[in-house]
Write an enzyme that holds these catalytic residues in place. Structure first.
Site, PDB file in Angstrom:
ATOM      1  N   HIS A   1       0.862  -1.180   0.000  1.00 56.08           N
ATOM      2  CA  HIS A   1       0.000   0.000   0.000  1.00 56.08           C
ATOM      3  C   HIS A   1       0.895   1.226   0.000  1.00 56.08           C
ATOM      4  O   HIS A   1       1.743   1.391   0.881  1.00 56.08           O
ATOM      5  CB  HIS A   1      -0.920   0.026   1.214  1.00 56.08           C
ATOM      6  CG  HIS A   1      -1.871   1.189   1.204  1.00 56.08           C
ATOM      7  ND1 HIS A   1      -3.110   1.134   0.615  1.00 56.08           N
ATOM      8  CD2 HIS A   1      -1.731   2.461   1.694  1.00 56.08           C
ATOM      9  CE1 HIS A   1      -3.713   2.305   0.746  1.00 56.08           C
ATOM     10  NE2 HIS A   1      -2.897   3.135   1.389  1.00 56.08           N
ATOM     11  N   CYS A   2       0.717   2.094  -0.980  1.00 54.50           N
ATOM     12  CA  CYS A   2       1.580   3.261  -1.140  1.00 54.50           C
ATOM     13  C   CYS A   2       0.869   4.510  -0.627  1.00 54.50           C
ATOM     14  O   CYS A   2      -0.151   4.927  -1.204  1.00 54.50           O
ATOM     15  CB  CYS A   2       1.963   3.443  -2.613  1.00 54.50           C
ATOM     16  SG  CYS A   2       3.031   4.868  -2.905  1.00 54.50           S
ATOM     17  N   PRO A   3       1.362   5.131   0.430  1.00 54.62           N
ATOM     18  CA  PRO A   3       0.700   6.346   0.941  1.00 54.62           C
ATOM     19  C   PRO A   3       0.774   7.516  -0.035  1.00 54.62           C
ATOM     20  O   PRO A   3      -0.087   8.392  -0.031  1.00 54.62           O
ATOM     21  CB  PRO A   3       1.467   6.649   2.235  1.00 54.62           C
ATOM     22  CG  PRO A   3       2.794   5.998   2.054  1.00 54.62           C
ATOM     23  CD  PRO A   3       2.544   4.778   1.239  1.00 54.62           C
TER      24      PRO A   3
END
Length: 382
Positions: free
Chosen positions: A146-148
């Site tokens: 999951h890429c912020p």
């Protein structure tokens, strides 16, 4: 539609904090994008190059930088706004139809090829290589992380866009720094003189001091971004070259069962069959998998609705019937016409409903061969 968090994953306050962080990350990204584009095109191309007598370089420099910059922004937006690969309804219908014929394994942080695993958060089985994202609240096919900075997961459907965003971001930074390197050095010299109170010489171009500061800052940002994105790109290219993900990179219970034996074949699992579309932020024109089942190192399935044969071709991933045939072989669905009552974790679940559809797909032929690298592969003809 954007994925939403599942109920109960976070408390109300935690959700507010998470949303605030995502908004801050997004704002920072777009501010950096806008600043770099504005300074390069307005200050460097519009003011500095004419001021130092390099008018002939304005057009080629602008074309190269803006091409890479536009591809980087488009790739970023596709990675951010695309569905990363939520488990499709066709998989849920398949699980429901085969009932007890499909074995459900508990999830472990290890390679589990050909095994459907049970997600305790979603309460349903999921395909191999799928993982639950606590931020998005759903299971993602071949989830990487999951890429912020994207406010989104990187998974089966947007992994290509993520890699392209990194690659074109690096190229845009290189184009900006290399084309403006002499002017950056001159700007730094002007900056140091101004800090010391030295009056600029008459030989220096008549460029506003504020423009010099803005250009120098953009160069520093571009240099930092280039180093950061290069490290990230190298790490992810290494994973893609072995058909692995950030999550799977820590698995050591067996050799990677999905490694296709060559960099080109492994890249095709993310980018599709080799072609010009590899370079564009568009979905693969000829995908090699549907994200539910993946080609194994030791197994090849041949045959398809159009009579095509070969690695990753002829399966008709857009045709549900053909896909289910492959799924039945990949997940070793047992032939059963009468469902027995299950005790324990999966008892009474919707996917264990008795159904007459759980018939095993007959195999036309099965044989073992050695490929060019000396790996023994099982060839299954449907």
């Amino acid at each position: 539609a954007r994925l939403s968090q599942s109920d109960g994953t976070f408390g109300p306050m935690a959700s507010i904090v998470q949303s605030g962080r995502s908004a801050c990350y997004s704002l920072l990204v777009f501010v950096v994008f806008a600043y770099e584009a504005c300074v390069y095109n307005v200050v460097f191309i519009g003011l500095i190059l004419p001021g130092v007598g390099k008018d002939d370089f304005r057009l080629p420099f602008a074309v190269v930088f803006n091409l890479f910059f536009a591809l980087a922004v488009l790739s970023y937006l596709r990675a951010r706004l695309s569905d990363p690969g939520a488990v499709p309804q066709s998989w849920q219908r398949f699980v429901s139809s085969v009932g007890d014929g499909l074995s459900i394994a508990p999830p472990r942080l290890e390679w589990q090829p050909g095994k459907a695993t049970y997600c305790g958060h979603c309460g349903v089985p999921r395909p191999e290589r799928a993982h639950h994202c606590r931020h998005c609240g759903v299971c993602i096919l071949r989830m990487d992380h999951h890429c912020p900075w994207l406010s989104n997961c990187v998974g089966f459907k947007n992994h290509k866009f993520f890699i392209l965003a990194l690659g074109y971001g690096v190229l845009a930074c290189i184009a900006a720094i290399s084309s403006g390197f002499p002017e950056l050095l001159a700007s730094f010299e002007i900056f140091t003189r101004l800090q010391k109170g030295v009056v600029a010489s008459k030989s220096q171009p008549d460029i506003p001091v504020l423009a010099v500061y803005a250009f120098l800052l953009s160069g520093v940002i571009a240099l930092c971004l280039m180093m950061l994105l290069s490290v990230m790109l190298a790490a992810h290219l290494e994973l893609v070259a072995h058909n692995s993900t950030t999550i799977e990179g820590h698995y050591d219970n067996m050799p990677n069962p999905f490694d296709q034996g060559g960099n080109l074949s492994n890249f095709a699992q993310v980018f599709g069959a080799f072609g010009l579309d590899w370079l564009l932020p568009v979905p693969p024109r000829r995908p090699m998998t549907d994200g539910v089942s993946f080609e194994r190192t030791d197994q090849r399935i041949l045959g398809g609705p159009a009579g095509q044969q070969g690695q990753g071709q002829g399966y008709g991933w857009d045709q549900e019937l053909s896909a289910e045939k492959v799924w039945r072989v990949r997940y070793r669905v047992r032939a059963t016409s009468k469902q027995s009552d299950k005790e324990g974790l999966f008892s009474g679940s919707w996917w264990a409903t008795p159904t007459p559809c759980a018939n095993q797909v007959p195999l036309i032929a099965q044989s073992s061969v050695l490929d060019g690298s000396g790996v023994k592969r099982t060839i299954i003809q449907l």
